[in-house]
Design a protein around this motif. Structure first.
Motif, PDB file in Angstrom:
ATOM      1  N   UNK A  47       0.849  -1.185   0.000  1.00  0.00           N
ATOM      2  CA  UNK A  47       0.000   0.000   0.000  1.00  0.00           C
ATOM      3  C   UNK A  47       0.886   1.237   0.000  1.00  0.00           C
ATOM      4  N   UNK A  48       0.484   2.246  -0.749  1.00  0.00           N
ATOM      5  CA  UNK A  48       1.188   3.525  -0.745  1.00  0.00           C
ATOM      6  C   UNK A  48       0.195   4.618  -1.137  1.00  0.00           C
ATOM      7  N   UNK A  49      -0.038   5.535  -0.231  1.00  0.00           N
ATOM      8  CA  UNK A  49      -1.007   6.610  -0.468  1.00  0.00           C
ATOM      9  C   UNK A  49      -0.772   7.708   0.558  1.00  0.00           C
ATOM     10  N   UNK A  50      -1.508   8.794   0.393  1.00  0.00           N
ATOM     11  CA  UNK A  50      -1.471   9.846   1.407  1.00  0.00           C
ATOM     12  C   UNK A  50      -1.533  11.256   0.862  1.00  0.00           C
ATOM     13  N   UNK A  51      -0.838  11.550  -0.237  1.00  0.00           N
ATOM     14  CA  UNK A  51      -0.831  12.931  -0.745  1.00  0.00           C
ATOM     15  C   UNK A  51      -2.219  13.402  -1.148  1.00  0.00           C
ATOM     16  N   UNK A  52      -2.995  12.547  -1.776  1.00  0.00           N
ATOM     17  CA  UNK A  52      -4.346  12.971  -2.182  1.00  0.00           C
ATOM     18  C   UNK A  52      -5.231  13.245  -0.968  1.00  0.00           C
ATOM     19  N   UNK A  53      -5.018  12.524   0.114  1.00  0.00           N
ATOM     20  CA  UNK A  53      -5.754  12.812   1.348  1.00  0.00           C
ATOM     21  C   UNK A  53      -5.452  14.237   1.815  1.00  0.00           C
ATOM     22  N   UNK A  54      -4.227  14.688   1.565  1.00  0.00           N
ATOM     23  CA  UNK A  54      -3.738  15.974   2.067  1.00  0.00           C
ATOM     24  C   UNK A  54      -4.085  17.155   1.172  1.00  0.00           C
ATOM     25  N   UNK A  55      -4.646  16.905   0.018  1.00  0.00           N
ATOM     26  CA  UNK A  55      -5.084  17.992  -0.859  1.00  0.00           C
ATOM     27  C   UNK A  55      -6.368  18.595  -0.330  1.00  0.00           C
ATOM     28  N   UNK A  56      -6.539  19.885  -0.580  1.00  0.00           N
ATOM     29  CA  UNK A  56      -7.769  20.559  -0.177  1.00  0.00           C
ATOM     30  C   UNK A  56      -8.797  20.482  -1.298  1.00  0.00           C
ATOM     31  N   UNK A  57     -10.039  20.322  -0.887  1.00  0.00           N
ATOM     32  CA  UNK A  57     -11.164  20.332  -1.814  1.00  0.00           C
ATOM     33  C   UNK A  57     -12.272  21.115  -1.131  1.00  0.00           C
ATOM     34  N   UNK A  87       2.047  23.738   0.710  1.00  0.00           N
ATOM     35  CA  UNK A  87       1.012  23.415   1.704  1.00  0.00           C
ATOM     36  C   UNK A  87       0.770  21.909   1.794  1.00  0.00           C
ATOM     37  N   UNK A  88       0.777  21.246   0.651  1.00  0.00           N
ATOM     38  CA  UNK A  88       0.569  19.794   0.628  1.00  0.00           C
ATOM     39  C   UNK A  88       1.750  19.097   1.298  1.00  0.00           C
ATOM     40  N   UNK A  89       2.949  19.617   1.074  1.00  0.00           N
ATOM     41  CA  UNK A  89       4.151  19.012   1.669  1.00  0.00           C
ATOM     42  C   UNK A  89       4.056  18.990   3.188  1.00  0.00           C
ATOM     43  N   UNK A  90       3.638  20.086   3.782  1.00  0.00           N
ATOM     44  CA  UNK A  90       3.535  20.154   5.251  1.00  0.00           C
ATOM     45  C   UNK A  90       2.550  19.110   5.758  1.00  0.00           C
ATOM     46  N   UNK A  91       1.392  19.038   5.131  1.00  0.00           N
ATOM     47  CA  UNK A  91       0.366  18.080   5.569  1.00  0.00           C
ATOM     48  C   UNK A  91       0.793  16.638   5.294  1.00  0.00           C
ATOM     49  N   UNK A  92       1.430  16.398   4.149  1.00  0.00           N
ATOM     50  CA  UNK A  92       1.862  15.037   3.810  1.00  0.00           C
ATOM     51  C   UNK A  92       2.979  14.562   4.727  1.00  0.00           C
ATOM     52  N   UNK A  93       3.858  15.471   5.112  1.00  0.00           N
ATOM     53  CA  UNK A  93       4.928  15.077   6.037  1.00  0.00           C
ATOM     54  C   UNK A  93       4.341  14.679   7.388  1.00  0.00           C
ATOM     55  N   UNK A  94       3.348  15.421   7.839  1.00  0.00           N
ATOM     56  CA  UNK A  94       2.687  15.091   9.106  1.00  0.00           C
ATOM     57  C   UNK A  94       1.970  13.742   9.004  1.00  0.00           C
ATOM     58  N   UNK A 109       4.405  10.821   9.122  1.00  0.00           N
ATOM     59  CA  UNK A 109       4.854  10.482  10.480  1.00  0.00           C
ATOM     60  C   UNK A 109       3.800   9.663  11.223  1.00  0.00           C
ATOM     61  N   UNK A 110       2.542  10.043  11.081  1.00  0.00           N
ATOM     62  CA  UNK A 110       1.459   9.286  11.721  1.00  0.00           C
ATOM     63  C   UNK A 110       1.356   7.870  11.142  1.00  0.00           C
ATOM     64  N   UNK A 111       1.499   7.751   9.827  1.00  0.00           N
ATOM     65  CA  UNK A 111       1.441   6.424   9.195  1.00  0.00           C
ATOM     66  C   UNK A 111       2.593   5.542   9.664  1.00  0.00           C
ATOM     67  N   UNK A 112       3.753   6.138   9.836  1.00  0.00           N
ATOM     68  CA  UNK A 112       4.926   5.387  10.304  1.00  0.00           C
ATOM     69  C   UNK A 112       4.678   4.817  11.704  1.00  0.00           C
ATOM     70  N   UNK A 113       4.110   5.643  12.584  1.00  0.00           N
ATOM     71  CA  UNK A 113       3.805   5.198  13.951  1.00  0.00           C
ATOM     72  C   UNK A 113       2.743   4.101  13.921  1.00  0.00           C
ATOM     73  N   UNK A 114       1.707   4.299  13.121  1.00  0.00           N
ATOM     74  CA  UNK A 114       0.651   3.296  13.008  1.00  0.00           C
ATOM     75  C   UNK A 114       1.208   1.969  12.509  1.00  0.00           C
ATOM     76  N   UNK A 115       2.009   1.997  11.473  1.00  0.00           N
ATOM     77  CA  UNK A 115       2.584   0.766  10.933  1.00  0.00           C
ATOM     78  C   UNK A 115       3.433   0.056  11.983  1.00  0.00           C
ATOM     79  N   UNK A 127       9.689   9.969   2.274  1.00  0.00           N
ATOM     80  CA  UNK A 127       9.391  11.394   2.263  1.00  0.00           C
ATOM     81  C   UNK A 127      10.649  12.243   2.482  1.00  0.00           C
ATOM     82  N   UNK A 128      11.301  12.026   3.603  1.00  0.00           N
ATOM     83  CA  UNK A 128      12.452  12.874   3.948  1.00  0.00           C
ATOM     84  C   UNK A 128      13.624  12.701   2.987  1.00  0.00           C
TER      85      UNK A 128
END
Length: 193
Positions: free
Chosen positions: A70-80, A120-127, A130-136, A147-148
């Protein structure tokens, strides 16, 4: 071995003139692996959570080892309409459900989201990364943080800025593939080690 890769436009390799993306490049030369690239452009974790199982089951067999990426996350971080497409808490619930359910079917691995050229997306995606890393880690699912390294290197972001702000070209995808392919979790996951 069969590898099913679920994710977004980065998984499918949008912007790659060779149409390999990072996962095709990470598996280059591995004739013993059948890759099912099931990335879909613009999909969020909610979209992937809704479809992954139905797409995985017909591709799974008893006579061949299976793996699910699985690999995802940037689209979650986009604003709509002024709000996140998927709030962070919901992204994490989606990730938890996918990783937990998929692990009942086959070994799983998660590759975190890459950076983009959109500040703006970079800031949210980086956050979120980090949360996904902890969850995994809590779920004992291997996680590869790209990312880094990709942000620090700059090639991915430069190529993305030159095209559509998000997707790199061949060199950027190759850089991500190199990071993934060299990672011990990937090497174990794909049977190199």
């Amino acid at each position: 071995m069969r590898i099913l890769a679920f994710g977004d436009s980065f998984v499918i390799g949008a912007g790659d003139p060779d149409h390999l993306g990072w996962i095709g490049r990470a598996l280059a030369g591995r004739r013993e692996i059948t890759l099912y690239n099931l990335g879909v452009r613009r999909e969020t974790s909610a979209d992937i959570a809704a479809r992954w199982r139905a797409e995985a089951l017909p591709r799974m067999v008893d006579h061949e080892p299976m793996r699910i990426v699985f690999s995802f996350g940037c689209n979650d971080c986009n604003l709509e309409d002024g709000a996140l497409r998927v709030p962070t808490a919901k992204s994490l619930l989606n990730a938890r459900a996918m990783l937990t359910e998929a692990a009942r079917l086959a070994p799983v691995l998660m590759v975190g989201p890459p950076p983009t050229a959109e500040p703006d997306v970079v800031v949210r995606a980086e956050e979120l990364n980090e949360h996904l890393k902890v969850l995994a880690a809590r779920l004992q699912a291997p996680f590869i943080d790209v990312f880094r390294p990709l942000a620090a290197d700059g090639l991915w972001v430069r190529e993305a800025a030159d095209w559509d702000g998000a997707h790199p070209g061949a060199a950027g995808y190759q850089r991500m593939a190199d990071l993934v392919a060299a990672h011990p979790a990937w090497r174990t996951f794909t049977g190199v080690d």
